[in-house]
Design a protein around this motif. Structure first.
Motif, mmCIF file in Angstrom:
data_model
loop_
_atom_site.group_PDB
_atom_site.id
_atom_site.type_symbol
_atom_site.label_atom_id
_atom_site.label_comp_id
_atom_site.label_asym_id
_atom_site.label_seq_id
_atom_site.Cartn_x
_atom_site.Cartn_y
_atom_site.Cartn_z
ATOM 1 N N GLU A 1 0.836 -1.204 0.000
ATOM 2 C CA GLU A 1 0.000 0.000 0.000
ATOM 3 C C GLU A 1 0.870 1.253 0.000
ATOM 4 O OE1 GLU A 1 -3.221 2.500 -0.111
ATOM 5 O OE2 GLU A 1 -3.109 0.348 -0.505
ATOM 6 N N VAL A 2 1.983 1.224 0.738
ATOM 7 C CA VAL A 2 2.923 2.346 0.704
ATOM 8 C C VAL A 2 3.495 2.501 -0.697
ATOM 9 C CG1 VAL A 2 5.117 3.239 1.591
ATOM 10 C CG2 VAL A 2 3.512 2.135 3.152
ATOM 11 N N ALA A 3 3.854 1.378 -1.306
ATOM 12 C CA ALA A 3 4.385 1.418 -2.674
ATOM 13 C C ALA A 3 3.337 1.957 -3.645
ATOM 14 C CB ALA A 3 4.839 0.023 -3.095
ATOM 15 N N ARG A 4 2.091 1.546 -3.470
ATOM 16 C CA ARG A 4 1.005 2.014 -4.347
ATOM 17 C C ARG A 4 0.848 3.528 -4.262
ATOM 18 N NH1 ARG A 4 -4.198 3.653 -4.411
ATOM 19 N NH2 ARG A 4 -4.161 3.818 -2.136
ATOM 20 N N LYS A 5 0.827 4.047 -3.045
ATOM 21 C CA LYS A 5 0.697 5.498 -2.869
ATOM 22 C C LYS A 5 1.908 6.217 -3.461
ATOM 23 C CE LYS A 5 -2.186 5.305 1.290
ATOM 24 N NZ LYS A 5 -2.271 5.597 2.747
ATOM 25 N N GLY A 6 3.087 5.622 -3.287
ATOM 26 C CA GLY A 6 4.300 6.250 -3.805
ATOM 27 C C GLY A 6 4.321 6.336 -5.318
ATOM 28 N N ILE A 7 3.893 5.261 -5.977
ATOM 29 C CA ILE A 7 3.919 5.275 -7.445
ATOM 30 C C ILE A 7 2.853 6.216 -7.992
ATOM 31 C CG2 ILE A 7 2.314 3.355 -7.878
ATOM 32 C CD1 ILE A 7 5.697 3.870 -9.618
ATOM 33 N N ILE A 8 1.732 6.339 -7.292
ATOM 34 C CA ILE A 8 0.682 7.261 -7.735
ATOM 35 C C ILE A 8 1.153 8.705 -7.605
ATOM 36 C CG2 ILE A 8 -1.614 8.170 -7.143
ATOM 37 C CD1 ILE A 8 -2.452 5.311 -6.494
ATOM 38 N N GLN A 9 1.898 9.005 -6.545
ATOM 39 C CA GLN A 9 2.382 10.367 -6.319
ATOM 40 C C GLN A 9 3.320 10.839 -7.423
ATOM 41 O OE1 GLN A 9 4.072 10.354 -2.390
ATOM 42 N NE2 GLN A 9 2.080 10.469 -1.362
ATOM 43 N N LYS B 1 -0.189 -7.684 -7.108
ATOM 44 C CA LYS B 1 0.145 -8.363 -5.851
ATOM 45 C C LYS B 1 -0.750 -7.874 -4.720
ATOM 46 C CE LYS B 1 4.967 -9.019 -7.227
ATOM 47 N NZ LYS B 1 6.370 -8.562 -7.027
ATOM 48 N N LEU B 2 -1.009 -6.564 -4.684
ATOM 49 C CA LEU B 2 -1.826 -6.011 -3.615
ATOM 50 C C LEU B 2 -3.255 -6.527 -3.706
ATOM 51 C CD1 LEU B 2 -2.141 -4.133 -1.206
ATOM 52 C CD2 LEU B 2 -2.476 -2.224 -2.791
ATOM 53 N N ALA B 3 -3.832 -6.536 -4.901
ATOM 54 C CA ALA B 3 -5.196 -7.034 -5.075
ATOM 55 C C ALA B 3 -5.305 -8.492 -4.653
ATOM 56 C CB ALA B 3 -5.639 -6.864 -6.518
ATOM 57 N N SER B 4 -4.317 -9.299 -5.065
ATOM 58 C CA SER B 4 -4.337 -10.713 -4.727
ATOM 59 C C SER B 4 -4.330 -10.928 -3.220
ATOM 60 C CB SER B 4 -3.139 -11.417 -5.374
ATOM 61 O OG SER B 4 -3.103 -12.783 -5.018
ATOM 62 N N GLY C 1 -10.147 -4.866 -2.089
ATOM 63 C CA GLY C 1 -9.508 -5.755 -3.046
ATOM 64 C C GLY C 1 -10.135 -5.666 -4.431
ATOM 65 N N PHE C 2 -11.474 -5.598 -4.467
ATOM 66 C CA PHE C 2 -12.154 -5.467 -5.758
ATOM 67 C C PHE C 2 -11.829 -4.121 -6.413
ATOM 68 C CE2 PHE C 2 -15.460 -8.638 -4.140
ATOM 69 C CZ PHE C 2 -14.926 -9.672 -4.892
ATOM 70 N N ARG C 3 -11.684 -3.073 -5.603
ATOM 71 C CA ARG C 3 -11.332 -1.760 -6.174
ATOM 72 C C ARG C 3 -9.926 -1.778 -6.766
ATOM 73 N NH1 ARG C 3 -13.934 0.267 -1.492
ATOM 74 N NH2 ARG C 3 -11.931 0.726 -0.489
ATOM 75 N N THR C 4 -8.995 -2.386 -6.035
ATOM 76 C CA THR C 4 -7.631 -2.494 -6.554
ATOM 77 C C THR C 4 -7.608 -3.316 -7.831
ATOM 78 O OG1 THR C 4 -6.776 -2.394 -4.273
ATOM 79 C CG2 THR C 4 -5.259 -3.157 -5.986
ATOM 80 N N ALA C 5 -8.353 -4.421 -7.834
ATOM 81 C CA ALA C 5 -8.403 -5.282 -9.007
ATOM 82 C C ALA C 5 -9.006 -4.559 -10.208
ATOM 83 C CB ALA C 5 -9.211 -6.538 -8.695
ATOM 84 N N GLN C 6 -10.029 -3.766 -9.959
ATOM 85 C CA GLN C 6 -10.680 -3.072 -11.063
ATOM 86 C C GLN C 6 -9.733 -2.080 -11.718
ATOM 87 O OE1 GLN C 6 -13.839 -3.788 -12.276
ATOM 88 N NE2 GLN C 6 -13.020 -2.544 -13.956
ATOM 89 N N GLU C 7 -8.863 -1.463 -10.930
ATOM 90 C CA GLU C 7 -7.904 -0.527 -11.514
ATOM 91 C C GLU C 7 -6.941 -1.252 -12.453
ATOM 92 O OE1 GLU C 7 -5.156 3.327 -10.435
ATOM 93 O OE2 GLU C 7 -6.475 2.432 -8.927
#
Length: 278
Positions: free
Chosen positions: A186-194, A212-215, A226-232
């Motif tokens: 989740e930290v990595a996700r926020k970092g890449i979005i920034q 990996k995060l969705a899984s 999880g469904f929101r992450t997967a949908q992205e």
């Protein structure tokens, strides 16, 4: 430069149990500067620590201590009730988790604390990544401290923290610590979005993080997020093949939620997209 210790305004009673409050409140003010700074470094590592590891960190907030001097300070901390130790062992533990918290809080929130956490994070990173030494817990300590002090971190690699959190998440997953793995991802996700336009400029890294995060989120039963992450992933995947792992994870999650028809229909859709069934 060494810290100026600021105990005024810190209500230790609020963070200590009754059992520990007397031992800490009555003695912390009277500790020597060296003992205070060593206990703080120890408190920001883990509840149990090895004196040899602590010596490697002792120069982060002052002069590096000789090992014999360090052990004398730690043994005195045992007598003072801050630490516990088995005679002959180099491993020390805080006598109570509230004592560890109190020692942490003796360094108030602000630049000094942030600077210490940055130094700790960089030192642990150097030990486990650059020197390939140390122990497994140091990966997690490095990530936690670097994440907490990210605003102070100077690096030429904009993906440094993103990649390191992915590495630590992988190590957490390898020992089935999926909750921790999700936290670092989740930290990595926020970092890449920034960084902006993450799916355009950093597709491979973004895809790896989100997949990996969705899984993990779906496996842990955190279905909504999880469904929101997967949908992205499904919205941004560049080819049908990149969707398959996430679609399979969704099918399994739907099955665990007893939404069998949806799982079946998605499974058929996947097969049709790849020409396996008409």
């Amino acid at each position: 430069a060494q810290w100026e210790w600021q105990l005024e305004g810190v209500d230790l009673n609020k963070i200590l149990s009754e059992d520990a409050s007397g031992a800490v409140i009555n003695r912390i003010i009277d500790l020597s500067t060296d003992m205070r700074r060593i206990l703080v470094i120890a408190a920001y590592t883990r509840s149990s620590f090895d004196a040899n590891h602590l010596q490697m960190l002792s120069d982060l907030n002052g002069e590096k201590l000789e090992y014999s001097r360090l052990v004398k300070l730690l043994d005195k901390a045992v007598l003072e009730g801050f630490l516990s130790n088995n005679v002959g062992s180099t491993v020390y533990s805080f006598a109570h988790d509230r004592i560890q918290e109190a020692v942490c809080f003796s360094l108030p929130p602000g630049p000094e604390r942030d600077e210490l956490r940055l130094k700790l994070g960089k030192r642990f990173y150097d030990i486990v990544v650059k020197q390939e030494l140390g122990q497994e817990w140091m990966y997690f300590a490095a990530a936690d401290h670097l994440n907490a002090s990210a605003s102070l971190l100077e690096t030429d690699d904009p993906l440094f923290l993103v990649n390191f959190n992915m590495l630590v998440a992988k190590r957490a997953s390898s020992v089935s610590a999926l909750g921790s793995a999700a936290r670092y991802l989740e930290v990595a996700r926020k970092g890449i979005i920034q960084l902006g336009d993450n799916w355009g400029k950093h597709y491979d890294v973004s895809y790896s993080i989100f997949r990996k995060l969705a899984s993990i989120q779906l496996w842990l039963g955190r279905f909504d997020v999880g469904f929101r992450t997967a949908q992205e992933i499904l919205d941004n995947a560049r080819c049908p093949e990149d969707k398959i792992p996430t679609q399979i994870a969704i099918c399994k999650a739907l099955g665990r939620k007893e939404r069998y028809r949806e799982a079946y229909e998605l499974g058929v859709k996947i097969l049709r997209e790849h020409g396996i069934v008409p």
